[in-house]
Design an enzyme around this catalytic site. Sequence first.
Site, PDB file in Angstrom:
ATOM      1  N   THR A 157       0.813  -1.207   0.000  1.00 48.01           N
ATOM      2  CA  THR A 157       0.000   0.000   0.000  1.00 48.01           C
ATOM      3  C   THR A 157       0.855   1.270   0.000  1.00 48.01           C
ATOM      4  O   THR A 157       1.992   1.256   0.485  1.00 48.01           O
ATOM      5  CB  THR A 157      -0.895   0.009   1.254  1.00 48.01           C
ATOM      6  OG1 THR A 157      -1.522   1.271   1.388  1.00 48.01           O
ATOM      7  CG2 THR A 157      -0.100  -0.245   2.529  1.00 48.01           C
ATOM      8  N   ASP A 158       0.266   2.368  -0.490  1.00 46.97           N
ATOM      9  CA  ASP A 158       0.971   3.660  -0.426  1.00 46.97           C
ATOM     10  C   ASP A 158       1.033   4.202   1.002  1.00 46.97           C
ATOM     11  O   ASP A 158       1.779   5.136   1.280  1.00 46.97           O
ATOM     12  CB  ASP A 158       0.310   4.685  -1.362  1.00 46.97           C
ATOM     13  CG  ASP A 158      -1.141   4.995  -1.021  1.00 46.97           C
ATOM     14  OD1 ASP A 158      -1.704   4.348  -0.117  1.00 46.97           O
ATOM     15  OD2 ASP A 158      -1.722   5.890  -1.670  1.00 46.97           O
ATOM     16  N   GLU A 159       0.247   3.616   1.924  1.00 50.68           N
ATOM     17  CA  GLU A 159       0.208   4.152   3.292  1.00 50.68           C
ATOM     18  C   GLU A 159       1.543   3.990   4.019  1.00 50.68           C
ATOM     19  O   GLU A 159       1.786   4.644   5.024  1.00 50.68           O
ATOM     20  CB  GLU A 159      -0.914   3.493   4.099  1.00 50.68           C
ATOM     21  CG  GLU A 159      -2.267   3.755   3.482  1.00 50.68           C
ATOM     22  CD  GLU A 159      -3.438   3.624   4.453  1.00 50.68           C
ATOM     23  OE1 GLU A 159      -3.217   3.470   5.653  1.00 50.68           O
ATOM     24  OE2 GLU A 159      -4.575   3.701   3.972  1.00 50.68           O
ATOM     25  N   LYS A 218       2.175  -3.204   7.272  1.00 42.94           N
ATOM     26  CA  LYS A 218       2.467  -3.387   5.842  1.00 42.94           C
ATOM     27  C   LYS A 218       3.909  -2.965   5.549  1.00 42.94           C
ATOM     28  O   LYS A 218       4.604  -3.609   4.762  1.00 42.94           O
ATOM     29  CB  LYS A 218       1.488  -2.585   4.981  1.00 42.94           C
ATOM     30  CG  LYS A 218       0.055  -3.081   4.987  1.00 42.94           C
ATOM     31  CD  LYS A 218      -0.142  -4.487   4.426  1.00 42.94           C
ATOM     32  CE  LYS A 218       0.059  -4.576   2.937  1.00 42.94           C
ATOM     33  NZ  LYS A 218      -0.317  -5.925   2.416  1.00 42.94           N
ATOM     34  N   TYR A 244      -1.940  -0.412  10.940  1.00 40.70           N
ATOM     35  CA  TYR A 244      -2.059  -1.098   9.640  1.00 40.70           C
ATOM     36  C   TYR A 244      -0.854  -0.789   8.766  1.00 40.70           C
ATOM     37  O   TYR A 244      -0.189  -1.699   8.249  1.00 40.70           O
ATOM     38  CB  TYR A 244      -3.361  -0.671   8.928  1.00 40.70           C
ATOM     39  CG  TYR A 244      -3.364  -1.004   7.446  1.00 40.70           C
ATOM     40  CD1 TYR A 244      -3.434  -2.320   7.006  1.00 40.70           C
ATOM     41  CD2 TYR A 244      -3.268   0.014   6.479  1.00 40.70           C
ATOM     42  CE1 TYR A 244      -3.414  -2.628   5.641  1.00 40.70           C
ATOM     43  CE2 TYR A 244      -3.249  -0.290   5.126  1.00 40.70           C
ATOM     44  CZ  TYR A 244      -3.326  -1.611   4.707  1.00 40.70           C
ATOM     45  OH  TYR A 244      -3.289  -1.904   3.362  1.00 40.70           O
TER      46      TYR A 244
HETATM   47  P1  NAD Z   1      -9.642  -7.353   2.013  1.00 45.95           P
HETATM   48  O1  NAD Z   1      -9.684  -7.102   3.486  1.00 45.95           O
HETATM   49  O2  NAD Z   1     -10.850  -7.093   1.201  1.00 45.95           O
HETATM   50  O3  NAD Z   1      -9.235  -8.875   1.753  1.00 45.95           O
HETATM   51  C1  NAD Z   1      -8.247  -9.525   2.481  1.00 45.95           C
HETATM   52  C2  NAD Z   1      -8.393 -11.028   2.244  1.00 45.95           C
HETATM   53  O4  NAD Z   1      -7.367 -11.700   2.991  1.00 45.95           O
HETATM   54  C3  NAD Z   1      -9.733 -11.597   2.731  1.00 45.95           C
HETATM   55  O5  NAD Z   1     -10.285 -12.449   1.755  1.00 45.95           O
HETATM   56  C4  NAD Z   1      -9.360 -12.381   3.984  1.00 45.95           C
HETATM   57  O6  NAD Z   1     -10.210 -13.499   4.244  1.00 45.95           O
HETATM   58  C5  NAD Z   1      -7.939 -12.818   3.665  1.00 45.95           C
HETATM   59  N1  NAD Z   1      -7.157 -13.089   4.872  1.00 45.95           N
HETATM   60  C6  NAD Z   1      -7.042 -12.304   5.977  1.00 45.95           C
HETATM   61  N2  NAD Z   1      -6.269 -12.916   6.896  1.00 45.95           N
HETATM   62  C7  NAD Z   1      -5.872 -14.097   6.352  1.00 45.95           C
HETATM   63  C8  NAD Z   1      -5.066 -15.162   6.820  1.00 45.95           C
HETATM   64  N3  NAD Z   1      -4.521 -15.141   8.045  1.00 45.95           N
HETATM   65  N4  NAD Z   1      -4.855 -16.221   6.007  1.00 45.95           N
HETATM   66  C9  NAD Z   1      -5.422 -16.255   4.751  1.00 45.95           C
HETATM   67  N5  NAD Z   1      -6.216 -15.286   4.288  1.00 45.95           N
HETATM   68  C10 NAD Z   1      -6.437 -14.213   5.076  1.00 45.95           C
HETATM   69  O7  NAD Z   1      -8.392  -6.547   1.494  1.00 45.95           O
HETATM   70  P2  NAD Z   1      -8.165  -5.789   0.106  1.00 45.95           P
HETATM   71  O8  NAD Z   1      -8.670  -4.416   0.224  1.00 45.95           O
HETATM   72  O9  NAD Z   1      -8.626  -6.650  -0.990  1.00 45.95           O
HETATM   73  O10 NAD Z   1      -6.568  -5.708   0.082  1.00 45.95           O
HETATM   74  C11 NAD Z   1      -5.795  -6.781  -0.431  1.00 45.95           C
HETATM   75  C12 NAD Z   1      -4.325  -6.432  -0.307  1.00 45.95           C
HETATM   76  O11 NAD Z   1      -4.057  -5.224  -1.026  1.00 45.95           O
HETATM   77  C13 NAD Z   1      -3.878  -6.169   1.137  1.00 45.95           C
HETATM   78  O12 NAD Z   1      -2.593  -6.703   1.284  1.00 45.95           O
HETATM   79  C14 NAD Z   1      -3.843  -4.660   1.246  1.00 45.95           C
HETATM   80  O13 NAD Z   1      -2.889  -4.239   2.173  1.00 45.95           O
HETATM   81  C15 NAD Z   1      -3.450  -4.260  -0.174  1.00 45.95           C
HETATM   82  N6  NAD Z   1      -3.931  -2.947  -0.635  1.00 45.95           N
HETATM   83  C16 NAD Z   1      -5.254  -2.612  -0.507  1.00 45.95           C
HETATM   84  C17 NAD Z   1      -5.680  -1.374  -1.031  1.00 45.95           C
HETATM   85  C18 NAD Z   1      -7.133  -0.966  -0.949  1.00 45.95           C
HETATM   86  O14 NAD Z   1      -7.459   0.176  -1.309  1.00 45.95           O
HETATM   87  N7  NAD Z   1      -8.049  -1.813  -0.538  1.00 45.95           N
HETATM   88  C19 NAD Z   1      -4.769  -0.513  -1.622  1.00 45.95           C
HETATM   89  C20 NAD Z   1      -3.424  -0.888  -1.705  1.00 45.95           C
HETATM   90  C21 NAD Z   1      -3.020  -2.123  -1.218  1.00 45.95           C
HETATM   91  O1  DAU Z   2      -4.177   3.959   0.419  1.00 43.75           O
HETATM   92  C1  DAU Z   2      -4.379   2.580   0.325  1.00 43.75           C
HETATM   93  C2  DAU Z   2      -5.218   2.103   1.493  1.00 43.75           C
HETATM   94  O2  DAU Z   2      -6.536   2.576   1.253  1.00 43.75           O
HETATM   95  C3  DAU Z   2      -5.206   0.594   1.668  1.00 43.75           C
HETATM   96  O3  DAU Z   2      -3.914   0.169   1.976  1.00 43.75           O
HETATM   97  C4  DAU Z   2      -6.172   0.174   2.786  1.00 43.75           C
HETATM   98  O4  DAU Z   2      -6.222  -1.239   2.880  1.00 43.75           O
HETATM   99  C5  DAU Z   2      -7.542   0.705   2.441  1.00 43.75           C
HETATM  100  O5  DAU Z   2      -8.446   0.400   3.477  1.00 43.75           O
HETATM  101  C6  DAU Z   2      -7.498   2.218   2.221  1.00 43.75           C
HETATM  102  O6  DAU Z   2      -7.214   2.908   3.459  1.00 43.75           O
HETATM  103  P1  DAU Z   2      -7.969   4.268   3.872  1.00 43.75           P
HETATM  104  O7  DAU Z   2      -7.909   4.408   5.332  1.00 43.75           O
HETATM  105  O8  DAU Z   2      -7.516   5.404   3.049  1.00 43.75           O
HETATM  106  O9  DAU Z   2      -9.474   3.886   3.375  1.00 43.75           O
HETATM  107  P2  DAU Z   2     -10.895   4.109   4.050  1.00 43.75           P
HETATM  108  O10 DAU Z   2     -11.923   3.765   3.027  1.00 43.75           O
HETATM  109  O11 DAU Z   2     -10.989   3.472   5.396  1.00 43.75           O
HETATM  110  O12 DAU Z   2     -10.929   5.692   4.268  1.00 43.75           O
HETATM  111  C7  DAU Z   2     -10.788   6.581   3.176  1.00 43.75           C
HETATM  112  C8  DAU Z   2     -10.823   7.996   3.732  1.00 43.75           C
HETATM  113  O13 DAU Z   2     -12.153   8.280   4.241  1.00 43.75           O
HETATM  114  C9  DAU Z   2      -9.898   8.223   4.915  1.00 43.75           C
HETATM  115  O14 DAU Z   2      -9.409   9.562   4.852  1.00 43.75           O
HETATM  116  C10 DAU Z   2     -10.792   8.059   6.136  1.00 43.75           C
HETATM  117  C11 DAU Z   2     -12.126   8.550   5.640  1.00 43.75           C
HETATM  118  N1  DAU Z   2     -13.326   7.896   6.207  1.00 43.75           N
HETATM  119  C12 DAU Z   2     -13.372   6.534   6.229  1.00 43.75           C
HETATM  120  C13 DAU Z   2     -14.472   5.877   6.711  1.00 43.75           C
HETATM  121  C14 DAU Z   2     -14.517   4.378   6.773  1.00 43.75           C
HETATM  122  C15 DAU Z   2     -14.412   8.660   6.615  1.00 43.75           C
HETATM  123  O15 DAU Z   2     -14.376   9.918   6.556  1.00 43.75           O
HETATM  124  N2  DAU Z   2     -15.518   8.010   7.086  1.00 43.75           N
HETATM  125  C16 DAU Z   2     -15.599   6.649   7.157  1.00 43.75           C
HETATM  126  O16 DAU Z   2     -16.633   6.118   7.622  1.00 43.75           O
END
Ligand code: NAD
Ligand code: DAU
Length: 354
Positions: free
Chosen positions: A134-136, A163, A159
């Site tokens: 992630t970019d975080e 990562k 988180y």
């Molecule tokens: P998600 O939470 O939707 O999915 C995570 C999956 O991992 C789920 O299916 C869960 O059952 C599985 N999992 C969790 N713990 C596990 C374990 N111990 N063993 C096996 N499986 C397990 O997450 P996502 O949003 O799809 O993100 C996927 C990946 O991409 C993560 O590594 C996250 O850090 C990264 N990522 C997410 C975003 C985003 O915006 N969502 C952006 C950049 C990177």
């Molecule tokens: O940047 C990549 C990341 O983006 C991934 O690595 C994470 O897995 C993914 O969850 C996401 O993280 P964020 O914290 O940015 O996403 P989230 O949707 O939780 O929140 C987006 C923005 O909105 C953040 O500034 C917090 C805000 N927010 C979030 C929620 C859930 C609100 O204002 N209200 C809300 O209820």
Amino acid sequence: MKKLLITGGAGFIGSHVVRLFVNKYPDYKIYNLDKLTYAGNLENLRDVEEKPNYEFIKGDITDAKFIEELFSIHSFDGVIHLAAESHVDRSISNPLEFVITNVVGTVNLLNAARHIWLAPNSTIKNPRFYHVSTDEVYGSLGETGFFTEDTKYDPHSPYSASKASSDHFVRAYFDTYKLPAVISNCSNNYGSFHFPEKLIPLAIHNIKNKKPIPVYGKGENVRDWLFVEDHARAIDVIYHKGKTGETYNIGGHNEWKNIDLIRLLCKIMDEKLGRKEGESAGLISFVLDRAGHDLRYAIDSSKLQKELGWTPSLQFEEGLERTVDWYLANETWLNNVTSGDYKKYYEGQYVKRG
Ligand code: NAD
Ligand code: DAU
């Protein structure tokens, strides 16, 4: 047939990656390893589950013995690792779970890959361990600038710290053992099958049900949004063409203040639901800010664009509209994932700003 292990394939991004690979590469056998936590859902993969080149394995990446056995049974040619705990707010209430899954789980996979791939008698040619991150990990930007691959790591939430740590372990295995690894760091994804704890699907769910839309702080934090299918395409390109030992940033050049994004979403949903203009915006509720809330993320993805030829395909407005259409057409999915414990977590937990 090449054997590819995709971890976390029942989650949001993982399910899009599995779908892309199963359909695009019939000569690969795709193994989807997932624990099926609250975020993992086999409903996300109904359209590929009968394909001959797909197999689901229920299992936990934190179980080292199980992971070692799995690798020795299947001798995977490659790994795309997405399994993780992914929600920042949950990491604030339960940091240890994030260390165990995201750090220990990743190290278990690295160890198993190392034992199989780097064994003197290994017959696996050109294996690859692809870690999806992630970019975080880069922390927070001020009003200007972008994260590049050279930006110093500065994670702020449990988180992002977990990562960042897993990224460091992947690099350490490359440097120390020459484990062939590649990493990508992506910005915020949106699209179908996104669990409604994250901002966009949570807001869609609440607007639909005329419930308050919680906006943290003043809604001025900025995120760089990318359509999830564009992320899956980037993962395909990096898995096949990325240079071993390198990192690639993935992002959409698409920055939005949370409050502006929510207002746009309200407008789209008023139109789709036949509501009066401005009706859904009346649901916006400013609530107490997230602890340690990063102000701004913005990705410079020029390395990926120039070296590997990837570009995002969709304008945000179009992607958001497609996403809303998907959620409105998939009521059963949304109802299923928001039944059970969901209400306990996501309704009534927010503290309204005074
Ligand atoms: P998600 O939470 O939707 O999915 C995570 C999956 O991992 C789920 O299916 C869960 O059952 C599985 N999992 C969790 N713990 C596990 C374990 N111990 N063993 C096996 N499986 C397990 O997450 P996502 O949003 O799809 O993100 C996927 C990946 O991409 C993560 O590594 C996250 O850090 C990264 N990522 C997410 C975003 C985003 O915006 N969502 C952006 C950049 C990177
Ligand atoms: O940047 C990549 C990341 O983006 C991934 O690595 C994470 O897995 C993914 O969850 C996401 O993280 P964020 O914290 O940015 O996403 P989230 O949707 O939780 O929140 C987006 C923005 O909105 C953040 O500034 C917090 C805000 N927010 C979030 C929620 C859930 C609100 O204002 N209200 C809300 O209820």
